[in-house]
Design an enzyme around this catalytic site. Structure first.
Site, mmCIF file in Angstrom:
data_model
loop_
_atom_site.group_PDB
_atom_site.id
_atom_site.type_symbol
_atom_site.label_atom_id
_atom_site.label_comp_id
_atom_site.label_asym_id
_atom_site.label_seq_id
_atom_site.Cartn_x
_atom_site.Cartn_y
_atom_site.Cartn_z
ATOM 1 N N HIS A 94 0.870 -1.186 0.000
ATOM 2 C CA HIS A 94 0.000 0.000 0.000
ATOM 3 C C HIS A 94 0.904 1.232 0.000
ATOM 4 C CE1 HIS A 94 -2.888 3.021 1.175
ATOM 5 N NE2 HIS A 94 -3.855 2.172 0.865
ATOM 6 N N GLU A 166 -4.021 1.620 -7.410
ATOM 7 C CA GLU A 166 -4.415 2.744 -6.551
ATOM 8 C C GLU A 166 -3.535 3.957 -6.863
ATOM 9 O OE1 GLU A 166 -6.566 1.463 -2.739
ATOM 10 O OE2 GLU A 166 -4.434 1.415 -2.321
HETATM 11 P P1 PGA Z 1 -9.674 5.819 0.135
HETATM 12 O O1 PGA Z 1 -8.491 4.777 0.435
HETATM 13 O O2 PGA Z 1 -10.853 5.013 -0.335
HETATM 14 O O3 PGA Z 1 -9.906 6.521 1.408
HETATM 15 O O4 PGA Z 1 -9.174 6.724 -0.955
HETATM 16 C C1 PGA Z 1 -8.229 3.713 -0.414
HETATM 17 C C2 PGA Z 1 -7.023 2.957 0.068
HETATM 18 O O5 PGA Z 1 -6.099 3.567 0.601
HETATM 19 O O6 PGA Z 1 -6.969 1.733 -0.071
#
Ligand code: PGA
Length: 250
Positions: A94, A166
């Site tokens: 992440h 992401e």
């Molecule tokens: P968010 O986070 O939905 O608050 O943007 C997503 C994540 O960090 O997995």
């Protein structure tokens, strides 16, 4: 193939919150029969959550794992321990861990290997920062992040895993990437991996995370190249999360 929705609670929640959340989620279980729903609580509440979701179709996900299975590693948690409490997925790489905990590709690879060894599915996060997005380097960055693992261990390392695209600039900002952009990147990554490993298509999923909410979840999830969602902030409120589930069903 059922699409997957992962609630990443990060460093939030307590026992009272979790108890209420799971109770409401269980009550509404008919709403998510067609999806795989996963909860990723802070490590300290993993066991507690595991007990609450026993005999339900809600699955347990960890936000982290150590690179060792046991030993003198103060403060860490092993894949074996996570397996022991029925963890099905582990989020690896992440952007918050890459940034705040200086987890580099070498560490991430070790985490992927140890997770797979215990037959837990790694959810490998990739994504570009705002500068690279503006410079139209998104594809290049995502490919580079995956290439490291493939180079070291061969394409098989990506078999039976989940990739979470992401974009860093969209995490927690309220600005989700456009459908066009997500489709472009997910399609590119699928093609990149498929070209290297024929027939892997059914053996890995690629999901999206970054400011998913009740207004955009349905549109994002219905795309052919998006196999699921990783939701942070909007998964912290059970009412909001149920709205997401209701919306994607309509
Ligand atoms: P968010 O986070 O939905 O608050 O943007 C997503 C994540 O960090 O997995």
């Amino acid at each position: 193939m059922k699409k997957i929705i992962i609630c990443n609670w990060k460093l939030n929640g307590n026992k009272k919150f979790i108890k209420k959340y799971i109770k409401i989620l269980k009550k509404n279980n008919k709403l998510y029969n067609n999806y795989i729903i996963c909860i990723s609580p802070p490590i300290i509440y993993m066991d507690y959550t595991s007990k609450l979701i026993k005999n339900t179709n809600i699955l347990l996900t960890s936000q982290n794992v150590d690179i060792h299975l046991k030993g003198s590693f103060t403060g860490e948690i092993s894949a074996k321990m996570l397996k022991n409490i029925n963890t099905k997925y582990i989020i690896i790489g992440h952007s918050e861990r890459r940034l705040y905990h200086k987890e580099n590709n070498n560490i991430l690879l070790k985490k992927i290997i140890i997770t797979k060894k215990l037959n837990i599915t790694p959810i490998i996060c990739i994504g570009e920062n705002i500068n690279d997005y503006n410079l139209k380097n998104s594809k290049k960055i995502c490919k580079k992040q995956l290439k490291y693992f493939i180079k070291k261990k061969g394409i098989k390392i990506l078999k039976n895993i989940i990739i979470a695209y992401e974009p860093i600039w969209s995490i927690g900002t309220g600005k989700n990437a456009s459908i066009k952009h997500i489709n472009k990147i997910n399609k590119y990554i699928k093609k990149y991996i498929n070209n290297k490993y024929k027939n892997i298509n059914k053996k890995f999923k690629i999901i999206y995370g970054g400011s998913v909410n009740k207004n955009n979840a349905k549109e994002i999830l219905k795309q052919k190249n998006i196999d699921g969602l990783l939701i942070g902030k909007s998964s912290l409120n059970i009412k909001e999360f149920l709205k997401i589930i209701k919306n994607i069903n309509t």
